[in-house]
Design an enzyme around this catalytic site. Sequence first.
Site, PDB file in Angstrom:
ATOM      1  N   GLY B  47       0.818  -1.203   0.000  1.00  0.00           N
ATOM      2  CA  GLY B  47       0.000   0.000   0.000  1.00  0.00           C
ATOM      3  C   GLY B  47       0.853   1.255   0.000  1.00  0.00           C
ATOM      4  N   GLN B  48       2.142   1.067   0.232  1.00  0.00           N
ATOM      5  CA  GLN B  48       3.035   2.231   0.308  1.00  0.00           C
ATOM      6  C   GLN B  48       3.316   2.811  -1.067  1.00  0.00           C
ATOM      7  OE1 GLN B  48       3.978  -0.804  -0.205  1.00  0.00           O
ATOM      8  NE2 GLN B  48       6.131  -1.182   0.123  1.00  0.00           N
ATOM      9  N   GLY B  49       3.057   2.016  -2.113  1.00  0.00           N
ATOM     10  CA  GLY B  49       3.262   2.520  -3.470  1.00  0.00           C
ATOM     11  C   GLY B  49       4.506   1.967  -4.133  1.00  0.00           C
ATOM     12  N   ALA B  87      11.456  -4.222   6.689  1.00  0.00           N
ATOM     13  CA  ALA B  87      12.746  -3.639   7.084  1.00  0.00           C
ATOM     14  C   ALA B  87      13.087  -2.377   6.292  1.00  0.00           C
ATOM     15  CB  ALA B  87      13.872  -4.668   6.972  1.00  0.00           C
ATOM     16  N   THR B  91      12.454   0.124  -1.307  1.00  0.00           N
ATOM     17  CA  THR B  91      12.883   1.183  -2.229  1.00  0.00           C
ATOM     18  C   THR B  91      14.389   1.092  -2.461  1.00  0.00           C
ATOM     19  OG1 THR B  91      11.087   2.564  -1.456  1.00  0.00           O
ATOM     20  CG2 THR B  91      12.840   3.667  -2.648  1.00  0.00           C
ATOM     21  N   LYS B 288      17.194   6.437   0.784  1.00  0.00           N
ATOM     22  CA  LYS B 288      17.447   5.719   2.030  1.00  0.00           C
ATOM     23  C   LYS B 288      16.267   4.785   2.320  1.00  0.00           C
ATOM     24  CE  LYS B 288      20.620   8.953   4.306  1.00  0.00           C
ATOM     25  NZ  LYS B 288      20.819   9.862   5.465  1.00  0.00           N
ATOM     26  N   VAL B 290      11.872   5.077   4.208  1.00  0.00           N
ATOM     27  CA  VAL B 290      11.035   5.855   5.130  1.00  0.00           C
ATOM     28  C   VAL B 290       9.857   5.040   5.655  1.00  0.00           C
ATOM     29  CG1 VAL B 290       9.514   6.840   3.355  1.00  0.00           C
ATOM     30  CG2 VAL B 290       9.991   8.154   5.434  1.00  0.00           C
ATOM     31  N   GLY B 291       9.758   3.789   5.249  1.00  0.00           N
ATOM     32  CA  GLY B 291       8.539   3.034   5.536  1.00  0.00           C
ATOM     33  C   GLY B 291       8.234   2.850   7.002  1.00  0.00           C
ATOM     34  N   GLU B 292       9.211   2.366   7.760  1.00  0.00           N
ATOM     35  CA  GLU B 292       8.903   1.986   9.138  1.00  0.00           C
ATOM     36  C   GLU B 292       9.060   3.108  10.136  1.00  0.00           C
ATOM     37  OE1 GLU B 292      10.406  -2.217  10.181  1.00  0.00           O
ATOM     38  OE2 GLU B 292      11.875  -1.338   8.840  1.00  0.00           O
TER      39      GLU B 292
END
Lengths: 282, 338, 447, 168
Positions: B47-49, B87, B91, B288, B290-292
């Site tokens: 869902g993050q794209g 983790a 990306t 870098k 940014v997900g978590e």
Amino acid sequence: MTVSTYFQPDSLPEALALLGEHGPDLLVIAGGTVAMPLINEGISLPAKVMGLRRVGLGGIEQRGDRLAIGAMATLTALTTLQEVPLLAEAARHTASWAVRNMGTVGGNLFTPPPGGDVATALLALDAQVELVGPAGARLLPLSGFWTGFMTTAAGPDELVARIVVPVAPGRHAFVKLGRKAANTPAVVTVAVRAAMDGEAVRDVRIALGAAGPHPLRSAGAEAAVEGRALTPEVIASAAGAAAEDAQPFSDQVASTWYRRRMVGVMVGRALAQLASAEQRGA
Amino acid sequence: MARLRGTGIAAVNYPTGMNLGGDPSQALIHATTSGSFNVVLAAADLGQGLRTVMAQIAAETLGVPYGQIVIQTADTDTGPHDMGTFASRATHRVGNAVKAAAIEAREAVLQLASEELEVSIADLVLDGRGGIQVAGSPQKRRDIADLASRAQFQYGRTIAGRGVYMKPKSDVDPETGAMDPDSTQAYACTVAEVEVDTETGAVAVLSIRSAYEVGQQVNPALVQGQITGGAWMGMSHALYETTEPCYPSRDHSPKDFAGYLMPGMAELPIIEAVVLEVPSSNGPYGVKGVGEMTANSPIPAIVNAIYHACGVRVDSLPVTPEAILRGLDALAQGKGAA
Amino acid sequence: MTAQYHVVGESLERTDGVAHVTGRTLYTADLAFPGMLHLKVVRSPLHHALIRGVDLSAAERVPGFVRALTHADVPHNVYTILGLIGVEPEEEFVLPVDRVRYKGEPIVAILAETEAAAYEAVGKVQLDLEELPAVFDMDEALAPGAPIVTHWGNNTFMYEGHPCRRVRYGDVEAGFAQADHILEGEYRTSPIEHAPLETTGCIAVPEAGRFTVYTNTQAVYFSLDNTSIILGLQPNRLRFIGGTVGGGFGGKVDVIVEPLATLGAMRTGRPVRYVYNRQEEMQVSSTRSAETIRIKDGVMADGTIVARKVTGLADCGAYSRQTPYAITKFAANATGPYRIPNVWVDAYCVYTNRTPTSAMRGFGVTMGHFAIEVQMDKIAERCGIDPWTVRFRNAHRNGDVKPHRKVTSDATLIETMQAAARLVGHGLPPELAAMTSAPRTEWEGER
Amino acid sequence: MASVVVAFELGGRPVEVLVSPLATLQQVLRTQLGHTSVKDGCRQGGCGSCTVLLDGEPVLSCLLPVEDVAGRRVTTLEDLTPVDGLTTVQRAFLDANGFQCGYCTPGMELVTKALLERNPAPTRADIAEALSGNVCRCTGYVPIIAAVEAAAAAGSAAAVVASEGATR
């Protein structure tokens, strides 16, 4: 269990006949907001279910100085009820829009704790429950309707047909504390209805929701304010009495300790609201 | 009753990826006859794209419009190996693999162009819009789409690429803890403002304002999406969420969304963020991750703000109204908060 | 910065956006296949118990019942999640043989023609369980005489001979001796549910000697490889299709549903759907670990931290799943974004009879950040400096060596904090505003 | 178990379905009628992902026996999505990134439509109350509110254009 039959009676007599015929094997659902989740997840496994959406109990009608609210009236229908603003306010604070479109006033009497915000308001309004069974109809004061945790005075062969609410001038206050502002189970709900005699409070009824196994009135708090002006001292004394009268429980939203404390705080806030309320019908 | 306001801050770093037993992802790319590129992966979009970001990295590298990229992912019969989406690695890892595959495919296109234009590859530049031209002679150009078509029907050649990125395994020294646990680090600093109701112990979060440094952003709107959703989740973790509301009793563990407490729209604070971009040394285009991390700094920022508002230090999560009220009671009794 | 690229750095419309806003995106449970069976699981009502017997006879008589799956049906009856990358031990069964260790642990799977029949049959399975003492607190689980949850005699995960993941860097006791202040804190957190809107699930479909598994896993190959080991199937007999997940947050990396559903498809030759209901998602899917984090910091009068000792306990519940790795991540990040010259970390993965825990967003780090950043405010208060200053004074910079010996690079803590201060209009003193993450000069490095 | 035939209106067209007793509207829409935009997030009435419009009012299809909707008008997102392009609400959700995983989106959009029909210029408090039954775990709700506000603005702009057109 795979449901073998879903009955949809078209009238109250037909519903009562089915109830008489099938007895306790028949699960009766109103809006379905409590029963359907249990069936959907296989926790409740009824073979026979009766839905009441077609029995013609969705209406709200004037009966002299009272309002007879059909048990299948939706919570949404109550939200715009101008005759009884306390009830409308309680309904607006119950669940979410879609649930209010489905949930019913009759069903709200059976909502497990901490639910029943509308039921709490009805208790403050001194409503009566019209129970209909094979022997006919009887009116029971709501204060005598609940007999324990998820038990009521309704007989196994009776259905709640209507809730009869007095329409009288007076003031009201409604305060609900949840962990969220909207669509939230109650930490505590407080509904107050009173007549005013100058500065003095008369015929006060202070109902507490989520403060016991079912909505209950605080006799101590009522005695503390009855006949008195709502000074800060009187309010504080009533708040303390309500906290003592409460029979709180622990659940996901609050502990026993916190609920008892909040009964006091919210009764205090409700009475402060009552003191400042503009004169309007309650 | 009083409503007391306070401000708290928190700063965090967050590692991108892990070492696992080696942490690889792969990508395959091939051109269709019409010059669009199929990027074949095995990574999941939570869902993050992910699909969007991979299409952007592929388009950038191939020098074609974003709309020319088709992402096909997560069918193990076709997609090359990928460790998974977790983790904060996708990306960075998958992006690197896509970029590597795209470079290989681009080389094949450039080779064709150099042959047709009779110049060396070193003299060719991509215009980023699907064209290749000779440096300094913009009229000498080829469309990638045309080259892709001729590659198939005229030259019988493939325009394709393979890419892999692997973080090598790094064993942990069991005595000293020496290890290489990540690929790069992103940073955040959050300032939260709260208001505490001293009668109910309820906390209203008024604002969550953050600065982030996440390397090069591929899609800034999606980065903001992670930051905003994470700020809400951090607030939710700080003040609401638990599966054991009566712990140590395990009674009343929530079974539904009514009992599993999370804030709703009415509880939303102002959520605002600025994003710095300092390219990483090893992410594709300097990304870098940014997900978590976005739920992390809001939690201590809110807890610190509560202390500054009302003097109650709660060192257990979630910080319930009851915990605050008990802390205020203890302060009132002069014992200090637990 | 961004202008050098054509596509990277642009907020382009999502490739899946139109499908999402029109409701046309297909998620795993939106699929259906002819002849599809429904799998539901009989779960332990007790936190810890011996399995004396399982009586399926009444369940088998339920109309629509097709078959049950027991531990005897599972070819290689052990969950292998981290075993795949060499992290032992193998302690969790797909279906347990003789003992359950948490409330909600699967015991028997039921396959039925309809979901209602599956639920009814589940309710009719008779379990003969002998309750065992259970432990729900990590300190109690580590104390002598505690009920033992694991099969190897203590309640900790073993890291190469140690009951904890260790970090030893510098001389922490010397640091404490040198410090002006000693500041100790204990931080506790609660288990947290991922609560994705789409529940965990899969559908396994038999196809000409192979099985196609439609799944909302966060990692298709990870799930395929684990399923292949558990079922003793060559990997090329499995095809996993996914990629569109209705929210993950780490909860869909556990490979719990795919092996059972595929086993059901193997045993019946029919498609099998195993999708958690919301109550299962809330109550038996893995959570984020509860943690207890004890920090002892040695601090100089100016707020500089010279030594940190951390004991971290993470409750993995009855089975460790991904948690041992989370603890390694916790240990690696126990100093946060700060440079501390003397560090000692013992981080334990503790077994209890609570719900198993696994990965969640911020894996091993989120709750450490909570503890560290609250601790930083306490340090500031103790030293009489403001919370910004204490963070700037301790900020790590490029070239600084971390306790796990990796040299810091790509560091921007200082610049990020400066940006945050600007955002909220907090004026920084000139010496903080002038700082950068550039490597320390030789003079700065002495400390 | 005796199946029964239930007839109702779906997206303006009559449908008849053979259902098992007490089958929910959600179940029938998803598995028999192919309307998988009606999601299945909890079946407890707690997430809003299965919202449909019943005679224009939002209801939770997971709690509704399909037999109860006999003769009534049901609307799902499938029924509203144009063949080409998007509705105003869908366009607003797309432009605002008012979704991440997309699972809550159909329910959010249907409640938004129902809200804007009744209240074309809702306040934030109105939006928060109307959507309080719809859970999102990804976005933090901020872009969803932005989408609702953008849809309201676009709707009123469209209304102005329409009324100007009518007066000419």
